[in-house]
Design a protein around this motif. Structure first.
Motif, PDB file in Angstrom:
ATOM      1  N   TRP A   8       0.861  -1.183   0.000  1.00 59.53           N
ATOM      2  CA  TRP A   8       0.000   0.000   0.000  1.00 59.53           C
ATOM      3  C   TRP A   8       0.897   1.231   0.000  1.00 59.53           C
ATOM      4  O   TRP A   8       1.888   1.273   0.734  1.00 59.53           O
ATOM      5  CB  TRP A   8      -0.899   0.013   1.237  1.00 59.53           C
ATOM      6  CG  TRP A   8      -1.861  -1.122   1.260  1.00 59.53           C
ATOM      7  CD1 TRP A   8      -1.668  -2.363   1.792  1.00 59.53           C
ATOM      8  CD2 TRP A   8      -3.170  -1.129   0.701  1.00 59.53           C
ATOM      9  NE1 TRP A   8      -2.766  -3.145   1.609  1.00 59.53           N
ATOM     10  CE2 TRP A   8      -3.719  -2.413   0.937  1.00 59.53           C
ATOM     11  CE3 TRP A   8      -3.949  -0.179   0.024  1.00 59.53           C
ATOM     12  CZ2 TRP A   8      -4.999  -2.765   0.524  1.00 59.53           C
ATOM     13  CZ3 TRP A   8      -5.218  -0.540  -0.387  1.00 59.53           C
ATOM     14  CH2 TRP A   8      -5.736  -1.810  -0.143  1.00 59.53           C
ATOM     15  N   CYS A  19      -7.512   4.735  -3.369  1.00 59.61           N
ATOM     16  CA  CYS A  19      -6.250   4.000  -3.201  1.00 59.61           C
ATOM     17  C   CYS A  19      -6.496   2.492  -3.211  1.00 59.61           C
ATOM     18  O   CYS A  19      -7.497   2.000  -2.685  1.00 59.61           O
ATOM     19  CB  CYS A  19      -5.529   4.431  -1.936  1.00 59.61           C
ATOM     20  SG  CYS A  19      -6.417   4.170  -0.384  1.00 59.61           S
ATOM     21  N   ALA A  21      -4.253  -1.524  -3.445  1.00 57.18           N
ATOM     22  CA  ALA A  21      -2.990  -2.215  -3.194  1.00 57.18           C
ATOM     23  C   ALA A  21      -2.221  -2.434  -4.486  1.00 57.18           C
ATOM     24  O   ALA A  21      -2.811  -2.569  -5.570  1.00 57.18           O
ATOM     25  CB  ALA A  21      -3.257  -3.556  -2.522  1.00 57.18           C
ATOM     26  N   CYS A  28      -2.801   6.139  -0.894  1.00 61.12           N
ATOM     27  CA  CYS A  28      -3.737   6.689   0.088  1.00 61.12           C
ATOM     28  C   CYS A  28      -3.215   8.032   0.592  1.00 61.12           C
ATOM     29  O   CYS A  28      -2.022   8.329   0.496  1.00 61.12           O
ATOM     30  CB  CYS A  28      -3.901   5.733   1.262  1.00 61.12           C
ATOM     31  SG  CYS A  28      -4.586   4.107   0.815  1.00 61.12           S
ATOM     32  N   VAL A  34      -4.519   4.187   5.268  1.00 57.32           N
ATOM     33  CA  VAL A  34      -3.533   3.270   4.710  1.00 57.32           C
ATOM     34  C   VAL A  34      -3.120   2.194   5.710  1.00 57.32           C
ATOM     35  O   VAL A  34      -2.945   1.028   5.344  1.00 57.32           O
ATOM     36  CB  VAL A  34      -2.307   4.034   4.164  1.00 57.32           C
ATOM     37  CG1 VAL A  34      -1.445   4.615   5.282  1.00 57.32           C
ATOM     38  CG2 VAL A  34      -1.462   3.136   3.275  1.00 57.32           C
ATOM     39  N   LYS A  38      -6.621  -0.220   5.536  1.00 53.06           N
ATOM     40  CA  LYS A  38      -6.252  -0.986   4.345  1.00 53.06           C
ATOM     41  C   LYS A  38      -5.233  -2.101   4.616  1.00 53.06           C
ATOM     42  O   LYS A  38      -5.449  -3.246   4.260  1.00 53.06           O
ATOM     43  CB  LYS A  38      -5.705  -0.046   3.273  1.00 53.06           C
ATOM     44  CG  LYS A  38      -6.690   1.016   2.789  1.00 53.06           C
ATOM     45  CD  LYS A  38      -7.838   0.413   2.005  1.00 53.06           C
ATOM     46  CE  LYS A  38      -8.702   1.492   1.372  1.00 53.06           C
ATOM     47  NZ  LYS A  38      -9.821   0.930   0.592  1.00 53.06           N
ATOM     48  N   ALA A  39      -4.092  -1.754   5.189  1.00 53.98           N
ATOM     49  CA  ALA A  39      -3.005  -2.728   5.332  1.00 53.98           C
ATOM     50  C   ALA A  39      -3.370  -3.823   6.317  1.00 53.98           C
ATOM     51  O   ALA A  39      -4.032  -3.582   7.322  1.00 53.98           O
ATOM     52  CB  ALA A  39      -1.729  -2.027   5.762  1.00 53.98           C
ATOM     53  N   ASP A  43       1.510  -7.224   5.062  1.00 58.67           N
ATOM     54  CA  ASP A  43       1.596  -6.228   3.998  1.00 58.67           C
ATOM     55  C   ASP A  43       2.724  -5.233   4.270  1.00 58.67           C
ATOM     56  O   ASP A  43       3.368  -5.261   5.325  1.00 58.67           O
ATOM     57  CB  ASP A  43       0.279  -5.452   3.882  1.00 58.67           C
ATOM     58  CG  ASP A  43      -0.838  -6.279   3.272  1.00 58.67           C
ATOM     59  OD1 ASP A  43      -0.575  -7.405   2.809  1.00 58.67           O
ATOM     60  OD2 ASP A  43      -1.992  -5.791   3.262  1.00 58.67           O
TER      61      ASP A  43
END
Length: 203
Positions: A8, A19, A21, A28, A34, A38-39, A43
């Motif tokens: 990311w 945003c 991956a 992001c 982020v 997301k992560a 990751d």
């Protein structure tokens, strides 16, 4: 040398709504998106060049290494505003985290990185970072296992030590396999490096 499941990107011109991956063109914008949204464990969050102004950051636990690193050849500056009584710039008992290639700047208070807790802190790495202007640069007190601090420049931390590690009475076990090497440290209020307590198989 890292093999994350997904990458990311975090950038000052990113967009939290778009945003995705593994696409450097769609980063992001905010840390909350982020990292916290997301992560996932395993990751990487790759930080593009620029200055990011944040309050104190708190890390999560990961079952597989979660990497937060600067984009190669760029200079990401993360400016945090911790209080002395808070956990600091990068606080909390993060497990299985790697921080690489970041410039982390405080406001002469708090801790730059503070992997401190009475519970287990393991798999914690800080490398290739510049850490300055905190009360302490790195403050790790507790049940530290498999910790690596290498190739950093840590300076101008006016409260106490540039690096202060240790094991205390509240720890459930001895600090074990802690390695501190190849760091440049200067302009601490007290000695640059301090280890307090018991450490088994440490370098």
């Amino acid at each position: 040398g890292y093999t994350p499941t997904h990458i990311w990107y975090w950038a000052t011109d990113g967009n939290d709504s778009t945003c995705v991956a593994d696409d450097v063109t769609k980063p992001c914008l905010t840390w909350n998106t982020v990292y916290q949204t997301k992560a996932a464990s395993g990751d990487a969050v790759v930080v593009r060049g620029g200055t990011y102004t944040l309050e104190a950051i708190y890390w999560l636990k990961a079952t597989n290494p979660l990497i937060v690193m600067g984009y190669p050849g760029e200079k990401p500056i993360i400016a945090t505003t911790p209080s002395w009584s808070g956990c600091g710039g990068f606080g909390g008992n993060a497990i299985n985290h790697i921080f690489d290639g970041l410039v982390v700047v405080g406001n002469d208070s708090g801790q730059g990185f503070s992997p401190s807790a009475t519970s287990l802190i393991t798999g914690y790495t800080v490398r290739n970072c510049e850490i300055s202007h905190f009360y302490r640069g790195i403050w790790g007190i507790g049940y530290l296992v498999d910790m690596l601090i290498e190739n950093n420049v840590i300076h101008d931390n006016p409260g106490e030590h540039n690096v202060y590690l240790g094991q205390n009475l509240q720890s459930v076990g001895h600090a074990t396999n802690v390695v501190v090497r190849n760091n440049i440290m200067y302009k601490a209020s007290w000695d640059n490096y301090h280890f307090n307590g018991i450490c088994d198989n440490c370098t």
